[in-house]
Design a protein around this motif. Sequence first.
Motif, PDB file in Angstrom:
ATOM      1  N   ALA A 285     -11.605 -15.972  -7.167  1.00 17.14           N
ATOM      2  CA  ALA A 285     -10.513 -15.138  -7.666  1.00 17.14           C
ATOM      3  C   ALA A 285      -9.251 -15.360  -6.849  1.00 17.14           C
ATOM      4  N   PRO A 286      -8.092 -15.560  -7.490  1.00 19.42           N
ATOM      5  CA  PRO A 286      -6.830 -15.667  -6.759  1.00 19.42           C
ATOM      6  C   PRO A 286      -6.533 -14.402  -5.960  1.00 19.42           C
ATOM      7  N   VAL A 287      -5.680 -14.519  -4.973  1.00 21.19           N
ATOM      8  CA  VAL A 287      -5.354 -13.402  -4.087  1.00 21.19           C
ATOM      9  C   VAL A 287      -4.839 -12.203  -4.877  1.00 21.19           C
ATOM     10  N   ALA A 288      -4.091 -12.459  -5.939  1.00 18.64           N
ATOM     11  CA  ALA A 288      -3.528 -11.355  -6.719  1.00 18.64           C
ATOM     12  C   ALA A 288      -4.619 -10.443  -7.268  1.00 18.64           C
ATOM     13  N   TYR A 289      -5.786 -11.014  -7.577  1.00 15.94           N
ATOM     14  CA  TYR A 289      -6.889 -10.217  -8.112  1.00 15.94           C
ATOM     15  C   TYR A 289      -7.674  -9.516  -7.001  1.00 15.94           C
ATOM     16  N   GLN A 290      -7.535  -9.983  -5.779  1.00 16.85           N
ATOM     17  CA  GLN A 290      -8.257  -9.389  -4.660  1.00 16.85           C
ATOM     18  C   GLN A 290      -7.426  -8.356  -3.905  1.00 16.85           C
ATOM     19  N   LEU A 291      -6.126  -8.321  -4.183  1.00 13.66           N
ATOM     20  CA  LEU A 291      -5.220  -7.465  -3.417  1.00 13.66           C
ATOM     21  C   LEU A 291      -5.570  -5.990  -3.530  1.00 13.66           C
ATOM     22  N   TRP A 292      -6.085  -5.578  -4.691  1.00 10.29           N
ATOM     23  CA  TRP A 292      -6.351  -4.153  -4.875  1.00 10.29           C
ATOM     24  C   TRP A 292      -7.451  -3.663  -3.931  1.00 10.29           C
ATOM     25  N   TRP A 293      -8.350  -4.550  -3.502  1.00 10.40           N
ATOM     26  CA  TRP A 293      -9.340  -4.162  -2.501  1.00 10.40           C
ATOM     27  C   TRP A 293      -8.647  -3.675  -1.218  1.00 10.40           C
ATOM     28  N   VAL A 294      -7.628  -4.423  -0.789  1.00  3.97           N
ATOM     29  CA  VAL A 294      -6.901  -4.078   0.436  1.00  3.97           C
ATOM     30  C   VAL A 294      -6.154  -2.762   0.255  1.00  3.97           C
ATOM     31  N   VAL A 295      -5.456  -2.627  -0.872  1.00  2.61           N
ATOM     32  CA  VAL A 295      -4.699  -1.399  -1.140  1.00  2.61           C
ATOM     33  C   VAL A 295      -5.643  -0.196  -1.200  1.00  2.61           C
ATOM     34  N   ALA A 296      -6.774  -0.376  -1.880  1.00  2.00           N
ATOM     35  CA  ALA A 296      -7.734   0.722  -2.000  1.00  2.00           C
ATOM     36  C   ALA A 296      -8.280   1.128  -0.633  1.00  2.00           C
ATOM     37  N   ALA A 297      -8.585   0.143   0.210  1.00  2.00           N
ATOM     38  CA  ALA A 297      -9.105   0.443   1.539  1.00  2.00           C
ATOM     39  C   ALA A 297      -8.094   1.232   2.365  1.00  2.00           C
ATOM     40  N   VAL A 298      -6.814   0.850   2.268  1.00  2.00           N
ATOM     41  CA  VAL A 298      -5.758   1.564   3.002  1.00  2.00           C
ATOM     42  C   VAL A 298      -5.633   3.003   2.495  1.00  2.00           C
ATOM     43  N   LEU A 299      -5.649   3.173   1.169  1.00  2.00           N
ATOM     44  CA  LEU A 299      -5.536   4.520   0.608  1.00  2.00           C
ATOM     45  C   LEU A 299      -6.723   5.389   0.992  1.00  2.00           C
ATOM     46  N   VAL A 300      -7.928   4.810   0.989  1.00  2.00           N
ATOM     47  CA  VAL A 300      -9.112   5.573   1.398  1.00  2.00           C
ATOM     48  C   VAL A 300      -8.979   6.022   2.849  1.00  2.00           C
ATOM     49  N   ALA A 301      -8.544   5.110   3.717  1.00  2.00           N
ATOM     50  CA  ALA A 301      -8.373   5.462   5.135  1.00  2.00           C
ATOM     51  C   ALA A 301      -7.348   6.581   5.297  1.00  2.00           C
ATOM     52  N   ILE A 302      -6.237   6.477   4.570  1.00  2.00           N
ATOM     53  CA  ILE A 302      -5.213   7.522   4.644  1.00  2.00           C
ATOM     54  C   ILE A 302      -5.768   8.842   4.131  1.00  2.00           C
ATOM     55  N   GLY A 303      -6.518   8.783   3.035  1.00  2.00           N
ATOM     56  CA  GLY A 303      -7.088   9.998   2.471  1.00  2.00           C
ATOM     57  C   GLY A 303      -8.013  10.709   3.433  1.00  2.00           C
ATOM     58  N   VAL A 304      -8.858   9.950   4.137  1.00  2.00           N
ATOM     59  CA  VAL A 304      -9.786  10.556   5.096  1.00  2.00           C
ATOM     60  C   VAL A 304      -9.034  11.134   6.289  1.00  2.00           C
ATOM     61  N   ILE A 305      -8.081  10.374   6.809  1.00  2.00           N
ATOM     62  CA  ILE A 305      -7.357  10.808   8.009  1.00  2.00           C
ATOM     63  C   ILE A 305      -6.426  11.980   7.703  1.00  2.00           C
ATOM     64  N   ALA A 306      -5.728  11.906   6.569  1.00  5.44           N
ATOM     65  CA  ALA A 306      -4.733  12.931   6.255  1.00  5.44           C
ATOM     66  C   ALA A 306      -5.378  14.257   5.860  1.00  5.44           C
ATOM     67  N   THR A 307      -6.449  14.215   5.084  1.00 10.62           N
ATOM     68  CA  THR A 307      -7.055  15.470   4.620  1.00 10.62           C
ATOM     69  C   THR A 307      -7.973  16.079   5.658  1.00 10.62           C
ATOM     70  N   ARG A 308      -8.674  15.221   6.418  1.00 13.95           N
ATOM     71  CA  ARG A 308      -9.617  15.685   7.439  1.00 13.95           C
ATOM     72  C   ARG A 308     -10.618  16.677   6.858  1.00 13.95           C
ATOM     73  N   ARG A 309     -11.093  16.365   5.680  1.00 15.64           N
ATOM     74  CA  ARG A 309     -12.074  17.219   5.020  1.00 15.64           C
ATOM     75  C   ARG A 309     -13.400  16.479   4.922  1.00 15.64           C
ATOM     76  N   ARG A 310     -14.476  17.237   5.006  1.00 15.34           N
ATOM     77  CA  ARG A 310     -15.778  16.597   5.016  1.00 15.34           C
ATOM     78  C   ARG A 310     -16.122  15.957   3.674  1.00 15.34           C
ATOM     79  N   ALA A 311     -15.562  16.461   2.575  1.00 14.56           N
ATOM     80  CA  ALA A 311     -15.860  15.889   1.266  1.00 14.56           C
ATOM     81  C   ALA A 311     -15.473  14.415   1.216  1.00 14.56           C
ATOM     82  N   GLU A 312     -14.272  14.090   1.704  1.00 15.32           N
ATOM     83  CA  GLU A 312     -13.819  12.700   1.698  1.00 15.32           C
ATOM     84  C   GLU A 312     -14.729  11.823   2.567  1.00 15.32           C
ATOM     85  N   VAL A 313     -15.125  12.349   3.727  1.00 19.95           N
ATOM     86  CA  VAL A 313     -16.016  11.585   4.608  1.00 19.95           C
ATOM     87  C   VAL A 313     -17.353  11.335   3.924  1.00 19.95           C
ATOM     88  N   ILE A 314     -17.894  12.358   3.277  1.00 16.43           N
ATOM     89  CA  ILE A 314     -19.186  12.220   2.605  1.00 16.43           C
ATOM     90  C   ILE A 314     -19.097  11.181   1.492  1.00 16.43           C
TER      91      ILE A 314
END
Length: 495
Positions: A285-314
């Motif tokens: 797959a070209p990089v353009a098709y793989q980029l969303w993995w990186v974006v999703a990982a960053v958003l997940v990390a932000i979501g866990v850190i910013a909310t600090r709620r156990r639901a996101e961690v679980i």
Amino acid sequence: MTTSALLRRPISTTGQAGELAEQPWWRRPRTLLVVVAVLHALSPLVLLGVHWWFGVDETVYLSQINAHVPAGYFSAPRARGATLIAAPITSWTDSVAAVRVWVTALSGVALYAGFAPWLRLRSGYLVPLAALMVSTLWTVTYYGFEVMPNEWVAFAAVGTCGYALRYLDEGRRRQLVAVGLAALWIALLRPSDALFAGGALGVCVLLVKVPLRRRLRVVAALVLGAGIGIGEWVVEAQTSYGGLMARVHASQAEQGGGGLHFAGAAQARTLAGPVLCRAGCAADAPVAYQLWWVVAAVLVAIGVIATRRRAEVIMVVVALAMASQYVFTVTYAAPRFLIPTYALLSLPAAAGAIALLRAVRRSHWRRLLQVVLIGGLVANTALQAHVIVSNLAPATRTADRAVLGDAAALHRLGVGQPCLLIGHVDNLRLSYATACSNSARTPAAVRSDLAHGTRVVWLRGTTPSRSYRVHWRRVLLPGETKPRIAYLSGARLPA
């Protein structure tokens, strides 16, 4: 902050007690979730059409409860849950369009049912945004109207986590029942998924700081539900596969022989297709098709850190547990394997996107960030649709025409029920199209079939043995790229 500490934070700081009737529909999260579910149901029909023919695995599941086609060869790793999805349709019609419309409608209902419990855990647009983010991935859209287990596991896993967290928060018995039923459904669909998801969720629940009896009840519901579902697979192992360990070993052999492997890189290479990448597959797959993995990982990390709620961690823990099964124990890549992981991570990813917007104080910068996020979602949706329409559909339609052409040729040659197609390993779809059995047979069983008037189609590439005591007619079938040889049984030889 440690994971253990995060698990002890409240599940939610704001809940939705209800939606004000005077609000416009685009401000009502539940209504927006319904809209996402409807769009999810319509997407595969729009992109691929109602006459999209069945894949290899689909023909196996569809044939098990079918009034028109004999039950196909059911290999050791499979579970019976997926056969129930289309059973109400296949019991009275063999229409491809009817199956597609039925399954895609149920898929929309399943998406709504999986995300609905989260509406009481998260306010605002978070839940419908999460559902939209996962539903626009090509794997989720493509399998939205296919009789395959992964997407159903995904929505059931999201619902299981939601109801478990709500029971820990509210303690209502119906939420506990929902946990058990969802775990049962996952186990009926894919027993191994139930073990990985249920095990991870159970461990997380035990670490949550709520009364012990609530934690134990959730774990008991998970164990009971999954145990009943897996029990069906175990009983079938004893009755049809020579015992539990024999079935487990056969399943491991089909999935790559057991042991530890790493298929993560192969999964990344298949983000633009194909639907299956085994040994010799050259997907990249070209990089353009793989980029969303990186974006999703960053958003997940932000979501866990910013909310600090156990639901996101679980959700992250359960998602990674389910992904580990297919990243470290399978030797090949099938993009559908990661659909449950994507669905579970969609909620913390949506939380991350909303946290980013809330972190921006100035209104004009916030509007710019909104445009960027919405533009990114739209662009990725278009890219995902392009994978289906341009990368998958042309080759699949060519293969479908070949299978249906071979089936039509066999029908013209007089092949009809009762009939047996030998060569089931490579010809599952052809046996479904001809309504012939493809169950494994010993030579003695084949001779018995022939003696009782069953028409046998021999597709193994070698001349059938004369020990079957029948004349064999050599014919050419159209095939996908070139004609192929088949042998049809005829009159019996004199004794």
